[in-house]
Enzyme design. Sequence first.
Site, PDB file in Angstrom:
ATOM      1  N   GLU A  43       0.806  -1.225  -0.036  1.00 60.43           N
ATOM      2  CA  GLU A  43      -0.015   0.004   0.031  1.00 60.43           C
ATOM      3  C   GLU A  43       0.856   1.115  -0.012  1.00 60.43           C
ATOM      4  O   GLU A  43       1.825   1.440   0.668  1.00 60.43           O
ATOM      5  CB  GLU A  43      -0.954  -0.131   1.245  1.00 60.43           C
ATOM      6  CG  GLU A  43      -1.722   1.025   1.324  1.00 60.43           C
ATOM      7  CD  GLU A  43      -2.606   0.987   2.621  1.00 60.43           C
ATOM      8  OE1 GLU A  43      -3.738   1.750   2.929  1.00 60.43           O
ATOM      9  OE2 GLU A  43      -2.357  -0.069   3.462  1.00 60.43           O
ATOM     10  N   LYS A 110      -9.246   3.058  -2.230  1.00 60.47           N
ATOM     11  CA  LYS A 110      -9.487   2.305  -0.862  1.00 60.47           C
ATOM     12  C   LYS A 110     -10.939   2.850  -0.383  1.00 60.47           C
ATOM     13  O   LYS A 110     -11.102   4.180  -0.099  1.00 60.47           O
ATOM     14  CB  LYS A 110      -8.342   2.672   0.180  1.00 60.47           C
ATOM     15  CG  LYS A 110      -8.408   1.955   1.387  1.00 60.47           C
ATOM     16  CD  LYS A 110      -7.204   2.093   2.271  1.00 60.47           C
ATOM     17  CE  LYS A 110      -7.100   1.026   3.432  1.00 60.47           C
ATOM     18  NZ  LYS A 110      -6.000   1.305   4.148  1.00 60.47           N
ATOM     19  N   CYS A 143      -5.598  -3.195   1.791  1.00 61.73           N
ATOM     20  CA  CYS A 143      -5.613  -3.483   3.101  1.00 61.73           C
ATOM     21  C   CYS A 143      -6.799  -3.735   4.071  1.00 61.73           C
ATOM     22  O   CYS A 143      -7.599  -4.717   3.881  1.00 61.73           O
ATOM     23  CB  CYS A 143      -4.596  -2.079   3.678  1.00 61.73           C
ATOM     24  SG  CYS A 143      -3.829  -2.724   5.513  1.00 61.73           S
TER      25      CYS A 143
END
Length: 255
Positions: A43, A110, A143
């Site tokens: 990330e 994200k 994530c």
Amino acid sequence: MPIKLALWQGESVAGDRGRALSEIARASRAAGQMGAAAITFPELFLSGYERDDLGELAMTQDEVAGHLSPMAQRAACAICIGYPERLAEGIANSAICLGADGQVLANHRKIQLFGQTEATRFVAGDRYTTFALAGRKAAVLICYDVEFAPHIAALQGQGVDLILAPTANMRPFEHVGHHVVPTMAANHALSIVYANYCGREAHLEYFGESSITGPDGRMLARAGQHPCLLIADLPDDYEPAHLSTQSRDFRQVAP
């Protein structure tokens, strides 16, 4: 069809974009030489994760593609990597995936921002990102995204059987790598490439232990706590009786 997948587990580049690009070039070239169809990096790998200067380090999707497209072509290997994406309304915590031909396959923002710091720094994504990769239907989650069963179930319902997950996960959340990721893979009968950092960055200590997990929940490859290139063969002949049928068997119960 069978597919060979790779990931790079590395330390934060601490804002050094030149170092990041050098690591990406070396790791992707090595993965391509070993026959990997794709390599996934952590990330925000182009900048580092725990930084106050992400506004200065952010790039547009086109700028990132300009750097990475020649690398993917030279390596003959798709590249998936996290970066701070510059938008008109702010910065997104994004991950781009370029095919072995250098073309952009996907750009995911994200969805699940972790904690108040991420919520302050980033504009949240609001959609799933799916694409074709070496005969598979793939998706990108970043994530915290991959820890939410509804997101995994929604992607599985769209026919996704491979998730690439750039990650920056730290202690004391080792249970995510040890248990949550393989459980998500097993419960939804899909594969997950979980590319984490290792080492320290600011006050964070990343636990490493990146993994490539098959649709039966078994880890095909797992890293330790140091930088490494991880590669695994993902077969296409899993015994159907060993794969979860939860999506078919689930019974809705009235509240």
